[in-house]
Design an enzyme around this catalytic site. Structure first.
Site, PDB file in Angstrom:
ATOM      1  N   SER A  18     -49.102 -26.432  87.632  1.00  0.00           N
ATOM      2  CA  SER A  18     -49.250 -27.553  86.707  1.00  0.00           C
ATOM      3  C   SER A  18     -50.621 -27.533  86.051  1.00  0.00           C
ATOM      4  O   SER A  18     -51.591 -27.026  86.621  1.00  0.00           O
ATOM      5  CB  SER A  18     -49.074 -28.873  87.458  1.00  0.00           C
ATOM      6  OG  SER A  18     -49.461 -29.988  86.681  1.00  0.00           O
TER       7      SER A  18
ATOM      8  N   TYR B  20     -50.510 -34.450  94.699  1.00  0.00           N
ATOM      9  CA  TYR B  20     -49.718 -33.569  93.839  1.00  0.00           C
ATOM     10  C   TYR B  20     -50.579 -32.462  93.237  1.00  0.00           C
ATOM     11  O   TYR B  20     -50.234 -31.279  93.309  1.00  0.00           O
ATOM     12  CB  TYR B  20     -49.067 -34.400  92.739  1.00  0.00           C
ATOM     13  CG  TYR B  20     -48.318 -33.606  91.689  1.00  0.00           C
ATOM     14  CD1 TYR B  20     -47.009 -33.190  91.910  1.00  0.00           C
ATOM     15  CD2 TYR B  20     -48.913 -33.299  90.467  1.00  0.00           C
ATOM     16  CE1 TYR B  20     -46.314 -32.477  90.944  1.00  0.00           C
ATOM     17  CE2 TYR B  20     -48.212 -32.592  89.490  1.00  0.00           C
ATOM     18  CZ  TYR B  20     -46.922 -32.180  89.737  1.00  0.00           C
ATOM     19  OH  TYR B  20     -46.240 -31.478  88.773  1.00  0.00           O
TER      20      TYR B  20
END
Length: 275
Positions: free
Chosen positions: A166, A179
């Protein structure tokens, strides 16, 4: 872009665009791919594009049977075989069950796409419970280890592993501490696994999407106001669509990227990052 109280892709107030944007050219003819998190979002777009390029698909989903069935139908409409495997990728035995089912139903394994993930926004690190921390790491990074461990004996020279990291790995995210930490681990895992497997002729790469309009965002508990402005902070001033990300996975899964391993592609709306 307000979010509905649903985790079904079909129930988002604006449906994500998963449809492949060009005709297939046979780049994955005869291949079999496992795609975790293949029921919706980026995973669904990857399944659709891989099928158009000639691959049969084993899509792994956690709980949304309806979305998984929709994705199976999308793959079959492209003339390819598809199976849906319900599994919690964060469980140690899930990898073995996924691979066994894939081999039993589809006969071989050539590509592993580690795409499954979850996120839980928290403004204060003290709000992240031990259970949440362990759960996020189990799904987002431990599951990649488990699936690769199970798949490796069945992957030959020319096989490809593509992991989903990400933009938060590069930028950080003040509201997604656990995350973004898993995404940093995924990038390190990708680079290290590439070094470990390159001598076997197995390439390992990753894709680091920016803000993409998928069910992960409302499903992950983001506030409605934040969802409404989702993606507007990118240079392109909008969120990306799943079918704008899937071609990066295809490129890394097929022979077009035969001289690439240990690399990360960045479909992120124009955000400049290092590496």
């Amino acid at each position: 872009m307000a979010k509905p109280p649903s985790d079904r892709e079909a129930d988002l107030d604006r449906a994500p665009k998963w449809q492949p944007r060009y005709p297939g050219s046979g780049r994955l003819d005869g291949k079999v791919a496992i795609v975790t998190g293949g029921d919706s979002g980026i995973g669904r777009a990857v399944c659709a594009l891989f099928a158009r390029e000639g691959a049969d698909i084993a899509l792994v989903y956690h709980s949304n049977k309806d979305d998984a069935a929709d994705t199976v139908a999308i793959v079959e409409a492209e003339g390819r075989r598809a199976i849906a495997i319900k599994a919690d990728v964060g469980k140690h035995d899930a990898g073995e069950r996924i691979v066994e089912r894939t081999l039993d139903k589809l006969g071989r394994l050539d590509i592993v796409v580690n795409n499954a993930g979850e996120q839980h926004p928290a403004a204060d690190i003290r709000d992240i419970s031990a259970e949440q921390l362990q759960r996020t790491f189990a799904t987002n990074i431990f599951g990649m280890f488990y699936l690769v461990q199970a798949a490796l004996p069945h992957l030959g020279k020319g096989a490809a592993i593509v992991n989903c990291t990400s933009v938060t790995m590069y930028q950080g995210s003040q509201g997604l501490l656990d995350y973004s930490a898993t995404k940093g681990a995924i990038t390190a895992f990708t680079r290290s696994l590439s070094e470990n497997l390159v001598g076997k002729g197995i390439r390992v790469n990753a894709v680091a999407p920016g803000p993409i309009w998928t069910p992960l965002n409302p499903r992950g508990g983001a506030p409605a106001k934040k969802v409404e402005s989702f993606g507007e902070g990118t240079p392109m001033k909008r969120p990306g669509e799943p079918n704008e990300v899937a071609p990066a996975f295809l490129f890394l899964a097929c022979d077009d990227s035969s001289y690439m391993s240990g690399q990360v592609l960045h479909p992120n709306g124009g955000t400049i990052v290092n590496g």
